[in-house]
Write a protein that holds these residues in place. Structure first.
Motif: not given
Length: 188
Positions: A5-21
């Protein structure tokens, strides 16, 4: 080791940051296109600096107001000149398409977030249940071991008492046997 779950959370967070960028890049591109359509003699009051910070929080801080104000119809009318009908149709079509894409991405992200949150809450509930079960079983095992130990201690005490009694009897018999042998010696 990190939990899934922690890994998945960080994967979603990185995806979110990429989308924001990516969204910020689209905003810059839109701003450049708008500024190239305007006459150069008119100063652009709402223009943002072209250099962007690389952190996601910096991107969000700098571009949040411009993105929100760009999407609001009242601010668009107040800050831009009335476009010609061809430009308005093209801009409207582009904005509608971009808005639809953004809404689709937003909906997808929201559904992914809800799914992740439901998995997290479900996992937390399972963890609580398993913890409660574990403590219950551990308490039962401790109680069982205490009972077994008490039984063993009682049994050891009984055996020690018997052993002591047998020793005293054996000592008594040995002393009697010694007397008997002495009497035999005397009688001979």
């Amino acid at each position: 080791m990190a939990s899934p779950l922690y890994i998945e959370f960080w994967r979603f967070r990185m995806l979110n940051l990429a989308l924001v960028d990516k969204l910020a890049d689209y905003e810059d591109e839109l701003r450049q296109l708008k500024s190239s359509n305007k006459p150069t003699s008119e100063p652009n009051i709402n223009a943002q600096p072209t250099s962007r910070p690389t952190s996601a929080t910096g991107i969000q801080r700098i571009h949040l107001q411009s993105r929100i104000s760009h999407l609001l119809p009242s601010n668009r009318r107040a800050t831009s000149q009335p476009p010609s009908s061809a430009q308005a149709d093209q801009t409207s079509h582009t904005n509608n398409r971009e808005n639809a894409e953004l809404l689709t991405m937003l909906t997808r992200e929201q559904s992914l977030r809800q799914a992740a949150e439901s998995r997290v809450s479900q996992t937390n509930e399972e963890l609580e249940e398993l913890s409660a079960q574990l403590f219950t079983e551990a308490n039962e095992m401790v109680a069982t071991e205490r009972k077994a130990r008490a039984k063993l201690e009682e049994r050891v005490a009984v055996l020690e008492r018997r052993d002591k009694e047998k020793r005293t009897r054996l000592e008594g018999l040995e002393s009697r046997l010694g007397r008997i042998e002495r009497v035999r010696e005397m009688l001979k």
